[in-house]
Each structure stands twice: as structure tokens, then as C-alpha cells.
Scaffold this motif. Structure first.
Motif, mmCIF file in Angstrom:
data_model
loop_
_atom_site.group_PDB
_atom_site.id
_atom_site.type_symbol
_atom_site.label_atom_id
_atom_site.label_comp_id
_atom_site.label_asym_id
_atom_site.label_seq_id
_atom_site.Cartn_x
_atom_site.Cartn_y
_atom_site.Cartn_z
ATOM 1 N N LYS A 123 -2.518 1.601 -13.629
ATOM 2 C CA LYS A 123 -3.528 0.844 -12.879
ATOM 3 C C LYS A 123 -4.906 1.483 -13.002
ATOM 4 N N VAL A 124 -4.934 2.811 -12.971
ATOM 5 C CA VAL A 124 -6.215 3.512 -13.075
ATOM 6 C C VAL A 124 -6.840 3.266 -14.453
ATOM 7 N N LYS A 125 -6.013 3.383 -15.489
ATOM 8 C CA LYS A 125 -6.522 3.201 -16.846
ATOM 9 C C LYS A 125 -6.943 1.770 -17.091
ATOM 10 N N GLY A 126 -6.276 0.847 -16.427
ATOM 11 C CA GLY A 126 -6.564 -0.563 -16.618
ATOM 12 C C GLY A 126 -7.769 -1.064 -15.827
ATOM 13 N N ASN A 127 -8.335 -0.190 -15.021
ATOM 14 C CA ASN A 127 -9.462 -0.605 -14.177
ATOM 15 C C ASN A 127 -10.708 0.153 -14.647
ATOM 16 N N SER A 128 -11.698 -0.577 -15.160
ATOM 17 C CA SER A 128 -12.857 0.067 -15.792
ATOM 18 C C SER A 128 -13.617 0.953 -14.807
ATOM 19 N N LYS A 129 -13.522 0.635 -13.509
ATOM 20 C CA LYS A 129 -14.223 1.468 -12.524
ATOM 21 C C LYS A 129 -13.499 2.785 -12.270
ATOM 22 N N LEU A 130 -12.217 2.820 -12.574
ATOM 23 C CA LEU A 130 -11.410 4.012 -12.270
ATOM 24 C C LEU A 130 -11.028 4.820 -13.501
ATOM 25 N N SER A 131 -11.151 4.215 -14.691
ATOM 26 C CA SER A 131 -10.554 4.842 -15.868
ATOM 27 C C SER A 131 -11.096 6.245 -16.132
ATOM 28 N N GLU A 132 -12.324 6.487 -15.706
ATOM 29 C CA GLU A 132 -12.867 7.842 -15.911
ATOM 30 C C GLU A 132 -12.076 8.902 -15.126
ATOM 31 N N LEU A 133 -11.295 8.458 -14.131
ATOM 32 C CA LEU A 133 -10.534 9.409 -13.311
ATOM 33 C C LEU A 133 -9.210 9.820 -13.960
ATOM 34 N N ALA A 134 -8.812 9.058 -14.987
ATOM 35 C CA ALA A 134 -7.459 9.255 -15.548
ATOM 36 C C ALA A 134 -7.249 10.656 -16.114
ATOM 37 N N GLY A 135 -8.331 11.285 -16.586
ATOM 38 C CA GLY A 135 -8.215 12.625 -17.170
ATOM 39 C C GLY A 135 -7.772 13.683 -16.169
ATOM 40 N N ALA A 136 -7.867 13.372 -14.876
ATOM 41 C CA ALA A 136 -7.541 14.374 -13.849
ATOM 42 C C ALA A 136 -6.094 14.842 -13.957
#
Lengths: 657, 657
Positions: free
Chosen positions: B317-330
């Protein structure tokens, strides 16, 4: 720790004015027995009596105990032969002959072979020699590797497998002072038990047995110890000692502490649980204390500096001698092997559970039976077969509640060692946590029933293949990896053997031959004198007496393990309080010597080895007689206790006769 | 484990029809106290009485005990205020205000800073906020990191440092059933102790304290727990849990088992030695059992599969959401940090000895004092100073025999962890083995004398530099490496904070905000219902009574730790056997909650948290109310015992008033 076929006669004569005759040595050897459960003993009467330690016999006492008959706590005395209790799986060995077979073993190993082939060839020739000897003599025949691989001797033993319990004191008397006093001195322990060997259902008639001295020992007296020291590592190079210090012993101690806590926790569940866990707990605590002492010695920088200095000196001489210089590489080879051993340390699939152990042996037995004798794993060859089958069909009790706790912990440990993501671990766990999986495995196994085991023994490979026993299934999963790991380790051992054979040659060339090989749980003769020592500025007397035992109890009032049993308290007025109970001497002993007879110049029994003091714990790799002492029960003390405390006059009358 | 400034009012209303008023919450908060020694408690009278667990107070009981006055074994009752015994170093904290300072903290950290600089900047701004607050309010001021680094709150506490012992039962009653029953249920334990806070030498006059309910609890009743859960790890990613499972917990368990055996062995030397080692031994055993349960849960493949599945879903869901995808690296960052933590695990120079700990604190104090407040290590800032000095000048006894055994073992452990050949280890050991070196270090130190410590505190860097105290010397040798290791670990923590802050944002965005942060040993409110559970097909009732305690003792006759004390046996005929003694509820608690008051809807005390059941041991990383239960002493049971067993009617009359 001299070999009986290479006794230090010159030293004994020059240092002690004593010349043992061949008869003296033969009598002592033939009066000595090895307990295959791990310990030593001696024949002490013409009608089959055997003396050993209570802590050597405790494995048997434990297996013969029930909730109603607690032999460990309460002791035992058979008032007549019909009351003597048969041990479920004990094998005693009397060493009959020794033959040097070094040349034959070495000739069978191709000089150009790699470690894998060399190990295989060596195993094969040893199996052949043992089988030939067994067929020829009917005796148990073991080829023993000596001097780390420089010599091979064939040991032939008469076996006794009908062994019965005659007398054991209470643990409170045998292990008086408990874990606190273990490896300490002064001591006041009656760590003794008497059994009897039978042949054809009757007490064995023995030609060789020890007479008993009736005199208490005094300081300075020369004494001999005839027993089976389990293992020493004095040939070890600095690199090998560093492996012990940095890898092996810390690993073993973590393991032992874990099992100690596990057994303690199980015992907290109740008095019956305490009884069930006790024998194993004692063994673990004993090892933990011994290894702690060994590690402390190795962690003393002076130990390693001294070893390094003598090694450097030796190596310089070896390198400077053109006839020896080719041997110099052996030290590097040992160092390389240590590195490999360190990497192998956590590669294990052993699961220490009684039932799983049986399962794996059954699986291996079926597979090994299909091979030629020479190709089999060591303990599955024809020569070893009888001992293995006795073990597999033992009627010793299996406690399922204890097995559950042990197996669950071993599964948890397997996950820790190999990693939860390991493919094999995944197969073993089958999607469950350790506790649930252990319960499932035990619920689906009937290996606690001896007839079930017998069916699998008799049925061979077909029976194993078609078995739906869950523990057999687990052993089948792990068999391949078990064999792989064992193969790697055996190759490392072969490389060590070859290197230590070279080092032995170098040492003999530089320092002269003689001396003794590291201990191998085979019969050795040690000697020493009864002698006290200095500790923290105090002089410790070499002997103790019964009065000391009662004093020790009252000065530790209220402390667990320092209560003498009721029999002792009741008999106090009858006991000769001056009678000797324990003594120390400078003889060089190690684990496995427990239960060894101590004899005087006349070959009479004067004592029974049961412990070493704390200063002796470094003897594994370094022997000195500065403070290190062997601790024994006095022969006269045993007789005193039998008569005055245990009212076993009839038994006492048989001893030594 | 809700924050008091973010209570779950909506859930309470919808699920339980209960709407806590601000007054209700404030009263509860101000009636709750934190024991800085590690635990919780509550004010229970207007004249300063404090209720906590016996096992929270045991640190103080131990420090107040002598060979002649064994408070741990025998308990204590002050019959008047002059008999109340002052704790040597106890600090109690009452939470007065909470302020969200997240923005200020984050603004002080440069967005482009690397972990090293970011950690430094964050530490600096926290020190400044705390110092400002301390100067402004006079209250102890701590900036607390919440949601793994997503929020920072400033907690201000009123401190009580004059705390005195009023009543403690015997350990046999408080810890009835011992290690065997620990983390089990049903239970029958009076794990309670009453102290009193003083101000200016007089009993503190308290506005906020808990009234007591006189009614026994019944199943289904809603209850609240106000206390300081120490640490949970529920935000942890799969990679972080694997680090716990594969590295951290096995490492900790090896450590704990080692120390458990060490303390047991020390205790075997005598009854006084047993007394000296007991408090530490109890703490070690408690941790060992808790960690064993945690590890068992993590080793269950289903635990990790469930965690992995929810994490995979969230990440998608995080990767699929452009507003959240920057968080996926965490998540990757957390995995990388775990690897680094695993490598750091054995890099330690901590030596767990009381006197060495004091030495290192004195050395660090002198050095940190020379720095600006913002540049200091956390516990040496101005805001923390008073608490540190109280600890350093504690009059708690130091037992040199125990110190010898502990320090020798820690030196041995240092050799094992860093290797005998390590240069620093060589300096530490100074050519000696662990036992000899420990003896030398202790012989040359006077740090057991408080005036000696005070001289070094007052004398600052000059006094440290010129000190010839051997333990100060050892701390000076190790200081640099201690700082290096701490610095590396703090940078790893900073990286985790930043990553978990991102993960928190992602979780809130996907699942909605609300919920509670992982535990941080700060005040939280938990709630639940009084409720039994099913175990192995049996239904466990939620409450127990005094009759059950007497039955439990007699059904475990002859087992250590199952004997009720004499006071209980003598009073049996006077005790109301139907009175409730323990109960379980579904409230979410963890270590640190020990001693927390349990209150009803009316804010009246109904119980005292003292344990969780075995099924709750996985709560550290996974909470369910299926079987996991918090275990409490009943308030009515405490009153019953005070009156009928301890004849403490005067004290009982003060409680709740």
C-alpha cells in the motif's frame, strides 16, 4: 598416566626405590575394570564384588530407581544375593591383552592419500583388525589411537554384562557438601558403591582381585592408581589450546549452563520431577565446574606464555635439525585445523534426547548393516555390535515429561545454531514452535517400548523405511546432514592425527622417548605420594577422618547438601571417629579415573579415587604436582562405614577375600 | 498502553460505555508513581503511603538488610513512624505535566545531517529543553522519545527521594511458589509492600491518592491499570524481530544463564552468601524466564509468518501510494541497522560489578562536567544530575566477596567477547588471570566508602587524574572504548528513530492515527476486563482466594518455595479463607508495570499488578487478549492479610484515607 605395556620402571626405581614385578603389574591390570558408562573400578573379592564410585554407579542407581524406590536418595543394601539388583545396560571391561599394531595400521593408509581417503582407509583397517581379533579371541577388541596418532594398540577385553547392585550409600553421604564442595578439599565423602559381576546367572569366580590394606595412610607413602583417564590434551599445540580457550570451552559452557537451568527448572515441578532430572543435573554441574576451572587456567596469560615459550624453543630445534625440519609444518597444520574446527563448532544436528538418540541409532544401524564391515561408521562394525545392541535394548526407564522438556529445548537450540530460516530446520519444525513440535514428535513415537525397538532392529532397512514412528521420521530427515558433518569432522581428526604423529616424532627426537600418551579412556597406571599442600598461606593436611565429617555438617547447619543422612547421625556413637575417610595424593588423574583403585607397593587397595581438587582442573592440558591433588576415599573408611554405619558386616567380610 | 494526554476515550465509550472525565484521569495520574529502580506504584493515603510490589521493593529491602536483619526472608512491619526505614537511594516520580515538543526537537536537527550529527543535535536540543524546564519548574524534566522517534514529549515529575519502608511480607508469601510459579496462573501471592514518602523529614501530605474498593472483583468487570510499562517492541519490523530471535535474545539468555549459575554458586558458600546474592539472583531468574518465553514465541514460525504477511500488505500500500512511496525505504534501513547491531552485540566493555560501575560513572562525570550541558552524555546533563548523584552516594552496602566473584566473571567474559589477544584486554588483565586480577583490582579500591566517592565527585578531573584507586584506573583504561562503542550505538539508534518515524507516518496514513506508542517506562493507561481463559482444554477462573493458597502449599509439600511462612500458618484460623487474593484481567501490561495500581470505573483501587501469565510473554512484540493475562494482588486481599495475618490494623486503617 603410563601404559601398562610401557611402565616407567626406571623412574619408579630411581625416585622411589620401587621395582614393580610383571606379576604385580598383571595382577593390578586384571583386577582393574572399566565402566563403559564412563568410569573405573576394581574387583575386590573372589566372588565377583566390584568397587567403584557412587557417582560412577549413579547412572545405574538412577535407572533402577522408581518413585517408590529412590536409590539415589536412600541408598541400598542387598542383604542376600537374591536382593542384588541387575543393572539394565551396564558393561564392564577387564583388559586382558595389549598389542602394538601401529605398523599394520599405517601400512594400510596410502602415503599420498588425502584426509578423506586416509580417514576411510584407517577406519577400514581398524575395523578389520578388531573383527579378526574378536573372532579369534572372543574378546571385545578395540584399536586405540595413542600419542595423537603416532601409535595404534589393540586392546582386548573380557566383558561383563550382568552387573548387579550390592550396596550404595545415600547421596547425602556420597556427595556430602554437594556442588559447593565438588572439586574442593578437605573432603569427607563416602563416594563408593559396591556391585557384583555375574556369569551364567551366578556370581563370577575371579582369580584376580585386590586385597585390602587395613592400615591408614600416612604422608609420603607411595601409591598407584590403575584406571581409565578419559581424555587429556597435553600434546596440544598453542594454537589448539587457543581454540579451546577462545571457541570450544566458552561454547561448551554456554551449552552446559543452559542444560543446568533446564534440568533445575524441570525439577521445580515437584519431588518426582526432581528425582527424574537429578542424575543428569549432577553430571552437567560436574562438567560445568570442571570446564570453568579449565577455562580459568587457559585465560591466565602465564599459562599460554609458558606453553608458547616451550613450543618456540622446540620448533627452533626442529627447524635447525635437517633430519627433523620436514616435521615443522605440523604446527601450522594444527593451527589450520583449529580454524576449521571453530567453523564447524555450531554445525550440529545432534538433538540430546534419549528417544531421539535411539531413533538415530536405529536409522543408522539399518543403513550401516547394508555395508561391508570395513566401510561402516566406527560403532556399527561387527566388533562393536554387541555393546551397541545392549544399549539399544536397555530397559532403563524413559520419562516422557522430561523428554518433552529436553526435546523442546534441543529444537530451540537447533533453530539458534542453524538459523530459523535454514531449510533443514524448516523441515524439522514442520511449521510449529519448539514446544508444540516436541509434543507432536513424542506423541507419535513408541520408542520407549523395547519391543518396538527390537522390531526395528530385526526388521532392518525395510522396517525403517516403512516405519511411521515420528522420531524415526525425524532421524531420517537429519541422517544425511548428520553423516556430512561427521565426515567433515573425521577428516579434521585425521589431519590432526597425522600432524600430532609428526609432533610426537619431533618431541621424541629432541627430548627423548618415554613418557605417556594423552589419555584415551583406556587403562593407565599413575603413581604419586600421599601429600598435603599449601593454599592461601594455609597447610592442608593430606588425610581427613569421620570426626571431620560430623564437624563439617554442624558448621554448615541449615545449608542444603551439608546434612549427613540419618544413618550417619544415628550411628555416630558407634563410629570410630578417628578412622580415615578421605586423602589426597599427587597421582596424575583426570575424569574417567573416577572409581579407580589406589594401591600400595604391595598391591593392596588403600583407596578409591573420586575427585581432583580445584587446582587439578588444569590437568587436562597441564600437569603439575605443586597444588594439584587427586582425592580418594580411604579403603579403611569404606570398611568402617560398612560395619559401623550400614551394618553390612557380611558384605564387609567378603571384601578383599 | 495509552498516553495520558491521548486517552482512548472513543473506544472506552463505544466498547464499555465508559467516559473518563479529565478529573478522573488527572486524579489517577497524580496518584500514580514511578519507582526509578524499575517499577510502578501508587499513593494510597493522604499521609504519604505508597503501594508497590514486594519484588519492586526488594532492591530496597535487600539494601536495608544485614546478616542480623533479613528483611527479604522475614518481612518487616514498622509499628510506628520512627521505625520506618529510609531507603538508601530510592527516587519516586509523580508525573505532573506532559508537553508535546516534537516540532522543537525536529527543527533542531538539520535535515541533511548524517546519523552522527543528527544524534548529536537531537541530544543537544533535548538537554536544552530539559534544562530550561528544570530551571523554570523545579521539576525533574525528561524528553521522551515516542513512536520510535515520531514524537517527543516533555514529562515533568515531582520527585520524592526520602522514601521509607513501612511494611513488607516475607518472601515466602510475596513470591509463594518461587521461580516455578513465576509467570504462571492460578497464583496466590501477596506480592505487595507499603512504603511512605517524606518531605522535610515528615510524612508527605498528599492531595492525590487512591481510595480503596472494599468489594471483591467479579468476571467481566472493567478495570484500568496506571503504570510505567518498561519497553515493548510492537512497532518492530520483521527484520528487527529476526534480529531479536536470531541474535539478541540468544545472546542475552546465554548471559543470564551464566549469571544465574554464578549467583547460585556464590550462594552455596553459606546462608549469608545466599542472602547477599538473592536479590540479584531473583532478578536474573525473572528475566531468564521472561526472555525464554519471548524467544519461544519468536521461534514459532506462525508468529513471523503473520508479521511478514501484514508487513508485506502494508508495504504494498505504501509503495502504491505516490504520497507515501518515499517512506518505503525505511524498512530496508531498519534491516541494515539490525545487521550493524548484530555486529556490535559482542562489542562491549561493560563490566557488571557494583564498584566498577561506580568507578566508570565517576570518571565519566569528571570528563562530562568539563563540557557544555548540550554536549554531554544523556545522564550527565544538568537535568539528570541530582538523580545521578543520589545513586553515586548511595549508602547501599557493597559486599566485597560478591564483588570478587562478579568482577572475576566479568573479566573472564571480557576475554571471551573480545578475545584474549585483544590489546585492550591485555591492558585490563595486566598479565593475570581473571580471579587474581579481580582480587588485585578490589584490594586497591576504596570506592565502597561513600566519602571516597564524594572526594572524587568534588575533586573533579584533577582528583580523577591523580587518583591511585585501582578501579578508577581500570575505568580510565576503558573510558575511550566505552565512548566509542556508545557513540556507534547511538548513531544506530538515531537511524532507527528516523526510520521508525517514517514507518509510523506510513502506518497512520494507511490504518489511521490513534493507538499508542511502544512502551518507554513512562506513565500509560491500560484497560481490560477481569476474565479467565482456556488452557489445555481447562477453564481457568479469573480469581483465587486464601483457601487456595493453603491448598497450594499442602499439595506441594516438601517442595522448596511452596512453604507458606509461619505467620500464615499461625493465622490460618483467623483468615477469611474466601477473601480474594489474586485475579487476572486482559489489561495490556509489560515489565515496569509491576506495582501498578488497578482501579475500577470509580477510580478506586481494586488491585496491584505483579505479573503476567506465561502466554503474555510474547506481549513484548505482539499483544492478544486470547490467553494473555495480567496477574494482580486483590486490594481486598491485601487488607485481609494486613489485618488477619500481620496484625497491622493501624496501618490498614490509614489505607485509602
Amino acid at each position: 598416566m603410563y601404559l601398562f605395556n610401557e611402565l616407567p620402571t626406571a623412574t619408579l626405581k630411581s625416585d622411589h626405590g620401587f621395582e614393580p614385578t610383571a606379576q604385580w603389574a598383571d595382577d593390578l591390570r586384571l583386577s582393574s575394570v572399566r565402566f563403559n558408562s564412563g568410569g573405573s573400578g576394581s574387583f575386590i573379592s573372589s566372588n565377583g564384588l566390584v568397587l567403584t564410585n557412587h557417582h560412577v554407579a549413579s547412572d545405574t542407581l538412577h535407572k533402577l530407581s522408581t518413585p517408590e524406590r529412590n536409590l539415589i536418595d536412600d541408598g541400598y543394601l542387598a542383604t542376600n544375593q537374591t536382593e542384588e539388583l541387575k543393572a539394565p545396560d551396564l558393561e564392564l571391561n577387564q583388559l586382558v591383552t595389549i598389542e602394538n599394531v601401529t605398523d599394520r595400521v599405517n601400512q594400510a593408509v596410502d602415503s599420498g592419500a588425502d584426509a578423506k581417503d586416509a580417514a576411510k582407509q584407517r577406519r577400514a583397517v581398524m575395523a578389520t583388525i578388531e573383527k579378526e581379533s574378536l573372532e579369534k579371541t572372543g574378546l571385545r577388541s578395540d584399536v586405540v589411537t595413542l600419542f595423537g596418532g603416532a601409535q595404534y594398540h589393540l586392546y582386548c577385553y573380557k566383558k561383563y554384562t550382568d552387573v548387579r547392585l550390592v550396596w550404595a550409600p545415600e547421596t547425602a553421604a556420597a556427595f556430602f557438601g554437594g556442588d559447593a564442595d565438588n572439586f574442593e578439599y578437605p573432603r569427607y565423602n563416602l563416594d563408593a558403591t559396591i556391585m557384583r559381576v555375574y556369569e551364567d546367572g551366578k556370581p563370577a569366580q575371579l582369580k584376580n582381585f585386590l586385597r585390602w590394606s587395613s592400615k591408614p595412610l600416612t604422608g609420603g607413602e607411595l601409591v598407584f592408581v590403575s584406571g581409565n583417564p578419559g581424555r587429556t590434551q597435553r600434546i596440544f599445540t598453542t594454537a589448539a589450546l587457543k581454540y579451546l580457550r577462545d571457541d570450544r570451552i566458552p561454547y561448551v559452557l554456554d551449552f552446559l549452563r543452559r542444560k543446568e537451568i533446564l534440568m533445575q527448572q524441570f525439577g521445580l515441578n515437584g519431588t518426582e520431577e526432581t528425582r527424574r532430572a537429578r542424575d543428569e543435573l549432577f553430571g552437567i554441574q560436574n562438567s560445568r565446574k570442571a570446564y570453568t576451572g579449565m577455562l580459568a587456567g587457559l585465560q591466565n596469560p602465564q599459562t599460554m606464555l609458558a606453553k608458547q615459550a616451550s613450543e618456540t624453543e622446540l620448533l627452533a630445534k626442529v627447524k635447525g635439525n635437517s633430519k627433523l625440519s620436514e616435521l615443522a609444518g605440523a604446527w601450522d597444520e594444527i593451527a589450520k585445523v583449529q580454524k576449521a574446527k571453530s567453523e564447524m563448532l555450531k554445525q550440529t544436528v545432534s538433538l540430546r534426547s534419549q528417544l531421539y538418540g535411539i531413533a538415530m541409532e536405529l536409522v543408522l544401524l539399518a543403513a550401516e548393516n547394508q555395508k561391508d564391515n570395513v566401510d561402516r561408521l566406527r560403532e556399527y562394525t561387527d566388533a562393536g555390535r554387541d555393546s551397541l545392541l545392549q544399549e539399544l535394548t536397555s530397559t532403563a526407564p524413559v520419562y516422557r515429561d522430561l523428554e518433552q522438556v529436553k526435546l523442546a529445548d534441543e529444537l530451540a537450540r537447533l533453530i539458534e545454531l542453524r538459523g530459523a530460516e535454514d531449510e533443514l530446520v524448516g523441515k524439522v519444525m514442520a511449521g510449529k514452535g519448539p514446544r508444540d513440535r516436541a509434543a507432536e514428535l513424542l506423541a507419535g513415537s513408541k520408542l520407549d517400548l523395547v519391543p518396538e525397538r527390537q522390531k526395528l532392529i530385526d526388521g532392518g532397512m525395510d522396517a525403517i523405511n516403512s516405519s511411521d514412528d515420528t522420531l524415526i521420521g525425524l532421524a531420517k530427515i537429519l541422517q544425511e546432514e548428520y553423516r556430512r558433518i561427521r565426515e567433515v569432522n573425521e577428516q579434521l581428526q585425521e589431519r590432526e592425527r597425522q600432524a600430532y604423529a609428526k609432533i610426537t616424532r619431533a618431541v621424541n627426537a629432541v627430548e627423548g622417548a618415554g613418557g605417556y600418551p594423552d589419555a584415551t579412556f583406556t587403562l593407565r597406571l599413575a603413581f604419586g605420594v600421599v601429600k598435603g599442600y599449601e593454599e592461601d598461606g594455609k597447610t592442608i593436611s593430606p588425610t581427613t577422618n569421620f570426626a571431620g565429617a560430623y564437624d563439617h555438617a554442624s558448621s554448615h547447619k541449615g545449608q542444603k547438601d551439608f546434612d549427613l543422612p540419618k544413618s550417619w547421625m544415628d550411628a555416630k556413637s558407634e563410629v570410630n571417629l578417628d578412622a580415615q575417610i578421605n586423602f589426597v595424593c599427587t597421582a596424575d588423574i583426570i575424569g574417567g579415573n573416577s572409581g579407580s583403585p589406589v594401591v600400595n607397593r604391595d598391591g593392596e587397595l588403600v583407596g578409591l579415587i573420586f575427585d581432583g581438587n580445584i587446582q587439578s582442573l588444569t590437568s587436562d592440558y597441564l600437569y603439575t604436582d605443586n597444588q594439584a591433588r587427586a582425592v580418594s576415599v580411604s579403603g579403611v573408611g569404606i570398611i568402617e562405614a560398612l560395619k559401623s554405619i550400614y551394618h553390612a558386616n557380611e558384605l564387609a567380610a567378603q571384601v578383599g577375600k
